[in-house]
Write an enzyme that holds these catalytic residues in place. Structure first.
Site, short mmCIF file in Angstrom:
data_model
loop_
_atom_site.label_atom_id
_atom_site.label_comp_id
_atom_site.label_asym_id
_atom_site.label_seq_id
_atom_site.Cartn_x
_atom_site.Cartn_y
_atom_site.Cartn_z
N GLY A 15 0.65 -1.14 0.04
CA GLY A 15 -0.01 0.13 -0.20
C GLY A 15 0.95 1.26 -0.08
N MET A 91 -3.44 -7.01 -7.80
CA MET A 91 -2.59 -7.92 -8.67
C MET A 91 -3.46 -9.05 -9.25
SD MET A 91 0.29 -6.52 -8.88
CE MET A 91 1.12 -7.87 -9.70
N ARG A 92 -4.85 -8.74 -9.15
CA ARG A 92 -5.73 -9.94 -9.82
C ARG A 92 -5.99 -9.22 -11.12
NH1 ARG A 92 -5.93 -14.76 -9.00
NH2 ARG A 92 -8.18 -14.94 -9.41
N LEU A 94 -8.69 -8.31 -13.72
CA LEU A 94 -10.15 -8.06 -13.97
C LEU A 94 -10.95 -8.64 -14.96
CD1 LEU A 94 -9.57 -4.46 -12.28
CD2 LEU A 94 -10.56 -6.29 -11.23
N ASN A 108 -5.43 2.71 -13.55
CA ASN A 108 -4.08 2.11 -13.06
C ASN A 108 -2.97 2.68 -13.32
OD1 ASN A 108 -2.78 -0.28 -11.85
ND2 ASN A 108 -2.21 -0.79 -13.94
N HIS A 110 0.99 2.22 -14.34
CA HIS A 110 1.99 1.17 -15.02
C HIS A 110 3.18 1.90 -15.15
CE1 HIS A 110 3.24 -2.47 -17.18
NE2 HIS A 110 3.73 -1.68 -18.01
N SER A 137 2.97 5.63 -16.54
CA SER A 137 1.78 5.92 -17.04
C SER A 137 0.66 5.76 -16.17
CB SER A 137 1.54 5.24 -18.37
OG SER A 137 2.74 5.30 -18.98
N GLU A 144 -7.92 -5.66 -22.18
CA GLU A 144 -6.78 -6.06 -22.60
C GLU A 144 -5.68 -5.24 -21.61
OE1 GLU A 144 -3.86 -5.91 -26.43
OE2 GLU A 144 -6.08 -5.09 -26.44
N LEU A 145 -4.80 -5.89 -20.79
CA LEU A 145 -3.94 -5.58 -19.92
C LEU A 145 -3.13 -4.14 -20.56
CD1 LEU A 145 -2.42 -8.84 -18.42
CD2 LEU A 145 -4.36 -7.10 -17.33
N ASP A 146 -2.89 -3.26 -19.43
CA ASP A 146 -2.28 -2.29 -20.02
C ASP A 146 -2.36 -1.48 -21.31
OD1 ASP A 146 -0.77 -3.26 -17.47
OD2 ASP A 146 0.71 -4.22 -18.60
N1 NHR Z 1 -7.46 -6.02 -15.44
C1 NHR Z 1 -7.73 -5.86 -16.75
N2 NHR Z 1 -8.60 -6.23 -17.32
N3 NHR Z 1 -6.92 -4.75 -17.35
C2 NHR Z 1 -5.80 -4.25 -16.86
O1 NHR Z 1 -5.06 -3.29 -17.61
C3 NHR Z 1 -5.39 -4.55 -15.35
C4 NHR Z 1 -6.24 -5.64 -14.48
C5 NHR Z 1 -6.08 -5.72 -13.33
C6 NHR Z 1 -4.75 -5.59 -12.80
C7 NHR Z 1 -2.66 -3.91 -12.99
C8 NHR Z 1 -1.65 -4.56 -13.48
C9 NHR Z 1 -0.36 -4.28 -12.73
O2 NHR Z 1 -0.43 -3.29 -11.86
C10 NHR Z 1 -3.95 -4.32 -13.48
C11 NHR Z 1 -4.32 -4.11 -14.82
C12 NHR Z 1 -1.66 -8.32 -12.17
C13 NHR Z 1 -1.68 -8.80 -13.28
C14 NHR Z 1 -1.58 -10.63 -13.28
O3 NHR Z 1 -1.11 -11.05 -14.23
C15 NHR Z 1 -1.61 -8.27 -14.44
C16 NHR Z 1 -1.61 -6.83 -14.41
C17 NHR Z 1 -1.56 -6.15 -13.18
C18 NHR Z 1 -1.67 -6.79 -12.15
N4 NHR Z 1 -2.31 -11.29 -12.10
C19 NHR Z 1 -2.24 -12.74 -11.94
C20 NHR Z 1 -3.46 -13.00 -12.20
O4 NHR Z 1 -3.94 -14.21 -12.38
C21 NHR Z 1 -2.02 -12.91 -10.54
C22 NHR Z 1 -0.68 -12.52 -9.97
C23 NHR Z 1 -0.50 -12.51 -8.41
O5 NHR Z 1 -1.62 -12.80 -7.83
O6 NHR Z 1 0.65 -12.41 -8.03
O7 NHR Z 1 -4.67 -12.30 -11.95
O8 NHR Z 1 0.92 -4.87 -12.85
#
Ligand code: NHR
Length: 221
Positions: A15, A91-92, A94, A108, A110, A137, A144-146
């Site tokens: 945090g 870290m999940r 969504l 978010n 990044h 950013s 789609e991530l990031d």
């Molecule tokens: N969700 C969506 N749909 N889109 C994004 O752009 C997201 C998101 C959720 C989180 C943050 C990102 C980061 O800050 C974020 C962006 C975790 C993962 C991941 O692979 C990916 C990106 C981010 C955070 N998580 C695994 C999972 O199965 C678990 C990893 C763990 O628990 O340590 O969800 O970096």
């Protein structure tokens, strides 16, 4: 009541970013009204408590699927009636239902100058690529991530002595200034998102949003 400044923060860990957001709350127009964690042991929950902010953890491991966990999370988030939902080390990944529900209200931060270096280990990636600058950013979250629209960026010059560790430290300092400002500009309506285009004070910004240089960020409070 009609302030539109209610912010809910989602986190999974220590945090430090939440702390920066809380520490700068009095200088800005947003109010953190709730903090949620998917990990019951996240230290961020204690930071919320210390600041007098309500917090709640929902253990994702107790849910049969990502979708069901996200639905439960949405119920609790919506109870706070947020104007903006802020990922701060959450870290999940969504689910699409979650992302759709908060479309245009979910951001978010990044640690790269998006669209460069999506994914993890961005500091090493930037060094390996021989980049002359790195940064961070704030972006709207899409499925789609990031990859959502970029609101704001802060950049720094990579020096020959930089390692992944020093880069991370330097970028974190910038993040702790950038994110509160971005949150403030969004809840205050200065930043708006329409049809994937970000504008600041009604003027459309480019694909990398509003850029704050390192020099202005370290001299600003
Ligand atoms: N969700 C969506 N749909 N889109 C994004 O752009 C997201 C998101 C959720 C989180 C943050 C990102 C980061 O800050 C974020 C962006 C975790 C993962 C991941 O692979 C990916 C990106 C981010 C955070 N998580 C695994 C999972 O199965 C678990 C990893 C763990 O628990 O340590 O969800 O970096």
């Amino acid at each position: 009541m009609t302030d539109n400044n209610r912010v809910v923060v989602l986190l999974s860990g220590s945090g430090t970013t939440l702390q920066a957001i809380l520490d700068q709350q009095s200088q800005y127009s947003y109010e953190v009204v709730g903090v949620l964690s998917n990990r019951p042991d996240a230290f961020g929950l204690e930071r919320a408590g210390k600041a007098g902010v309500e917090s709640l953890s929902l253990d994702h491991k107790l849910y049969p699927s990502r979708e069901l966990f996200d639905l439960e999370l949405m119920k609790h988030i919506d109870a706070y009636k947020p104007d903006l939902v802020v990922l701060a080390g959450y870290m999940r990944i969504l689910s699409s239902a979650f992302v759709e529900h908060y479309q245009g209200k979910l951001i978010n931060i990044h640690p790269s100058l998006l669209p460069k270096h999506k994914g993890l280990n961005t500091y090493q990636s930037a060094l390996d690529a021989g980049d002359s600058e790195h940064g961070t950013s704030v972006h709207f979250v899409t499925e789609e991530l990031d990859s959502g629209s970029v609101v704001m960026q802060a950049a720094l010059e990579i020096t020959p002595s930089d390692t992944a560790q020093t880069l991370e430290q330097r970028v974190k300092v910038m993040e702790h200034h950038l994110y509160p400002k971005a949150i403030d500009w969004i809840v205050s309506g200065r930043i708006a998102l329409q049809d994937d285009v970000i504008s600041l004070d009604k003027k459309p910004l480019g694909p990398q949003g509003y850029r704050i240089p390192e020099t202005s960020i370290v001299t600003e409070k």
